[in-house]
Each structure stands twice: as C-alpha cells, then as structure tokens.
Design an enzyme around this catalytic site. Structure first.
Site, PDB file in Angstrom:
ATOM      1  N   ASP A 110     -22.838   0.389 -23.508  1.00  0.00           N
ATOM      2  CA  ASP A 110     -22.153  -0.720 -22.824  1.00  0.00           C
ATOM      3  C   ASP A 110     -20.926  -1.336 -23.621  1.00  0.00           C
ATOM      4  OD1 ASP A 110     -21.369  -2.243 -20.782  1.00  0.00           O
ATOM      5  OD2 ASP A 110     -23.225  -3.491 -20.992  1.00  0.00           O
TER       6      ASP A 110
ATOM      7  N   GLU B 101     -15.309  -7.529 -19.857  1.00  0.00           N
ATOM      8  CA  GLU B 101     -15.740  -7.328 -18.851  1.00  0.00           C
ATOM      9  C   GLU B 101     -17.171  -8.401 -18.396  1.00  0.00           C
ATOM     10  OE1 GLU B 101     -18.990  -5.261 -16.174  1.00  0.00           O
ATOM     11  OE2 GLU B 101     -18.943  -5.776 -18.465  1.00  0.00           O
TER      12      GLU B 101
END
Ligand SMILES: [Zn+2]
Length: 464
Positions: A295, A329
């Site tokens: 991620d 993000e």
C-alpha cells in the site's frame, strides 16, 4: 456470415472486430491488429522486471513515505528521478498542500488486574494523551452499541470497540468496520470518554496494530484514538470477561502545521489523440509503520511498468497515458482532489481513469463504468484479459480511491480488481513490507494493465 461470431469465439483469443458482430450487439471499434498487439504485450509483460525493480528500489531506498515526513519529500524526489531514468516523454511535479500530522510515541499497558503491555498504534489524526492517561475500560461490540449507550456508562472511561473485520477477496469486510476507526473518537468524545481503543481493522492474528485515518468534529472534545493488534484485542476481551479493567495509554502525536507535497506525473504521449488522456497510477505516500510495499508501492510499480512499455514505437498508445503517483491518499485523497482541481479546465479531455491500490494480489476481475456507446469496445478488451485468469465483473465500478474525484466529475472508469484475500493482514501495519509481494502475481498485474491501457488508448471516441 452468421457463423462468424461463433467461429471467432471458439477459435480466436483476440475476439472479433469489424463486421463480425453478434446479433443485437454494437461492434466494438478496436481492430484485430490492436487486439493482437495487446495480447503480445500482455504475454511479454509476464516476464518483465520493471515493476519489481520499482517496488524493490522504492521500499529499500526510501522506505515508509508518510505524508509530510522527510521521507515524503525523499519519495517525491526518488519518483521523479525514476520517471526520468525510465525515459518518459514528460515528467512534472504538481504541488499538494495538506495538514502535517506527526507520530512521536505510543504505549499502552494493563494496569489492573494483571499488569502487561498492549500492542497499539495511534490512529492517523489522533491527538496525544498529554502524558500518561489511566482509566477504566468500557466494552462495546460495535460503534452502534457505543452510539446507543448512555453518557454515564462512558464518561471518564476508555472506550473499547471490538468489531472484527471479515476476510474476503474483494475487501468488502473493510467498510462495515472502518466506521469505528474513523468515527469512534467522535461518538465516544461526545459522551465524555477520555480515549478510544479499537480492535485493528485487519484480518491477521499477528501482534501488529493497524493504523489509518480518524476524524474529529470541531465542536466535540478531541480524545486520543488508537488501535490494538488483533491478539491484544482478544486479550482485552478476556480481561474484561474477568471483571473491571484499567489501562494506561501514553501517546504523543498530533497536527503541527501544513506541508506542501507533490503529485509526481509522467506521460507517454499519444500517437493519435495526444490531447486526450488516460489517467492511471497509484499513491506514492504510505503510512509510517511498514515500508508501504503493498500500500501502495505495488500499485505505483505496476502502473509505471505498464506505462513504461508503451514508450516504445511498437506499442505507442493512441491517447496520452498520464501516470500519476498521487500524494497523500492515506489522509483523505488529498493529492487526488488536488489533481482534479489543477486539471479542471481539461476534464473533458480525460477519456478514462483507473488506479491500482489494493496490494499486489492477482487481478481476478475486470469491472467497468463507461458510457453505453463505449461499452462494446471495452467488452472487446475482456477476451484479451481472460487468459490471465480474469473474470468479467460489473458495469458500476469505481476506478480506485484516487480516481474518486475524477469519477465525481463524470469521467469513465474501470477497475482491474485484485485478489485482496490477504491484503488486510498487512494493510497499514509495520508488516507491510516487500516480502509480501509475489513477483509472479505482480507481473500478472502488469500484463493486465498493459492490455487495458494499450487498448483503451486506441478506442475511437465520438468525434475521433
Ligand atoms: Zn492505498
């Protein structure tokens, strides 16, 4: 002529173009030659090293990339240099401003009845405890139960929310549990709690706590919020079954100002319609605990590798491919909204958006959300994806977290959905490291991405 569609379906991998149209279906506009080229690129990318090199180098040479930290800046510099080294036609940085949250330290201990340490991590956005906070713990199975509780049950206590995330291929277990992470402190704070501890939003049983963003309301007292690892949440559950439980928490964290990071953008100029763009990418930032391999180092690597292959003359895309390594993000799609705002005047030139941000598992489903006019051409892509073990999914797809702002502006999106069965074992933990990536699965992703991007770039749109 009526036999042709059947022949095509059974004899050819590449599907049918031109007049070979099944009844009641509009023909897609991709040519057999384009479909054949995509199939070749697909097969070639199964043996490519580019994605692995990107994610290995990024996680080794930069490591974690939490927004606003020195390694955020290092990551941006690294990404820009890598895009230049890979020879992209155009490389640009776009500024993204965000609040700077810092984590200094975090500790928790059972004070009574049985002294012992607990593995926790502060949630992103949390305030600190201002020294050591000691209080009794009150149990809630879910945030809804907390919501329903009387203030006097909660006031002066540490709220524990125990809801466990379910493991599924599509990550559908995440949504129902994440409300406790993002909103637990608001609900508990409004009732006078002094802190909130949640069971980690994760599917592992390792002693790694999962961080992630939480939010406050300005008019509700801000209380510290942290996650317990799953085994520690089990332990707290057992301790509470034995009677009253007192825990100490010591967290130093908080917002300290604003920071300017960057979206890092690389382009492959289109050969037919260069002014039209397909936005692909991943997010460059990560949480601070691991090295951000799954991620979203993997997503950045996969889309970079696919875009890079399209720089060659034999694979030039029709439209411009814009590879975006999005900033921040994790703390609220901040880079994604900055991109949408910066490109507002050219939104109409965005043909498609899609992001890879669900780890490094194999792509198992092709989901679309495009206009009826374009759908037949997007259907032509599916038979080229299918040999990779990919199913045809639905027609109401999202395009990935950082594509949300573009989708809100009406841009068509697709998703190459990844197998996320194990993703939430590692998500937002210190255990999100390179060894969790299977190079073969990573290349299957690149193969799927190049198929999608190459073909989508050649679909003639109205007016072309
Ligand atoms: Zn992500």
């Amino acid at each position: 002529m009526k036999l042709l569609p059947l022949l095509c379906l059974s004899a050819l991998l590449v599907g049918c173009g031109g007049e070979q149209t099944p009844p009641n279906q509009t023909a897609g506009a991709l040519t057999d030659e384009q479909l054949r080229t995509a199939a070749q690129l697909r097969d070639e990318m199964l043996a490519s090293n580019v994605a692995w090199e990107v994610v290995e180098d990024l996680t080794t040479e930069v490591g974690a990339r939490m927004p606003g930290t020195p390694s955020d800046a290092k990551g941006v510099e690294w990404m820009e240099q890598r895009f230049r080294d890979l020879g992209f036609d155009k490389v640009t940085l776009e500024p993204v401003e965000y609040p700077l949250w810092e984590r200094h330290h975090e500790m928790a201990n059972v004070v009574a009845p049985f002294e012992q340490p607990l593995a926790i991590t502060a949630l992103g956005g949390s305030v600190g405890t201002n020294g050591v906070l000691v209080a009794p713990v009150v149990y809630f199975a879910t945030i809804d139960d907390l919501q329903a509780a009387a203030d006097e049950e909660v006031a002066g206590k540490i709220v524990f929310i125990n809801k466990r995330m379910e493991k599924t291929i599509d990550g559908s277990g995440y949504g129902p549990v994440v409300a406790g992470r993002s909103g637990g402190a608001k609900v508990a704070g409004a009732k006078g709690a002094v802190a909130v501890l949640i069971r980690s939003v994760g599917t592992d049983s390792d002693r790694f706590a999962h961080t992630g963003m939480m939010r406050y309301d300005e008019d509700i007292p801000k209380i510290p919020a942290a996650a317990l690892s799953n085994p520690d949440a089990d332990q707290v559950e057992r301790l509470l079954q034995r009677g009253a439980l007192t825990v100490s928490i010591d967290i130093s964290a908080g917002f300290t100002g604003t920071y300017t990071g960057h979206n890092v953008i690389a382009e492959v100029t289109g050969s037919r319609w260069p002014e039209e763009v397909i936005v692909i990418g991943g997010h460059l930032d990560s949480w601070d605990l691991g090295t951000g391999a799954l991620d979203d180092g993997a997503g950045v690597a996969v889309t970079t590798a696919a875009a890079h292959r399209l720089l060659s003359e034999d694979a030039r895309p029709g439209r411009t491919i814009r590879m975006v390594a999005f900033a921040n993000e994790e703390q609220g799609l901040i880079g994604a909204y900055a991109y949408a705002a910066a490109h507002e005047t050219e939104i109409a030139q965005h043909f498609l958006g899609s992001e890879s941000d669900f780890g490094a598992g194999r792509v198992w489903r092709y989901d679309t959300n495009v206009s009826e006019a374009l759908l037949p051409s997007f259907e032509q892509i599916f038979p080229i994806l299918e040999p990779l073990g990919i199913e045809r999914g639905g027609l109401e797809s999202g395009g990935g977290p950082d594509i949300i702002p573009l989708q809100q502006l009406g841009i068509p999106v697709v998703r190459l959905s990844q197998d996320g069965t194990d993703y939430f074992d590692y998500h937002h933990t210190a255990n999100d490291t390179l060894d969790k990536i299977d190079p073969e699965a990573l290349n299957q992703n690149v193969a799927a991405w190049i198929t999608l991007v190459y073909l989508a770039s050649h679909i003639p749109a109205e007016g072309n």
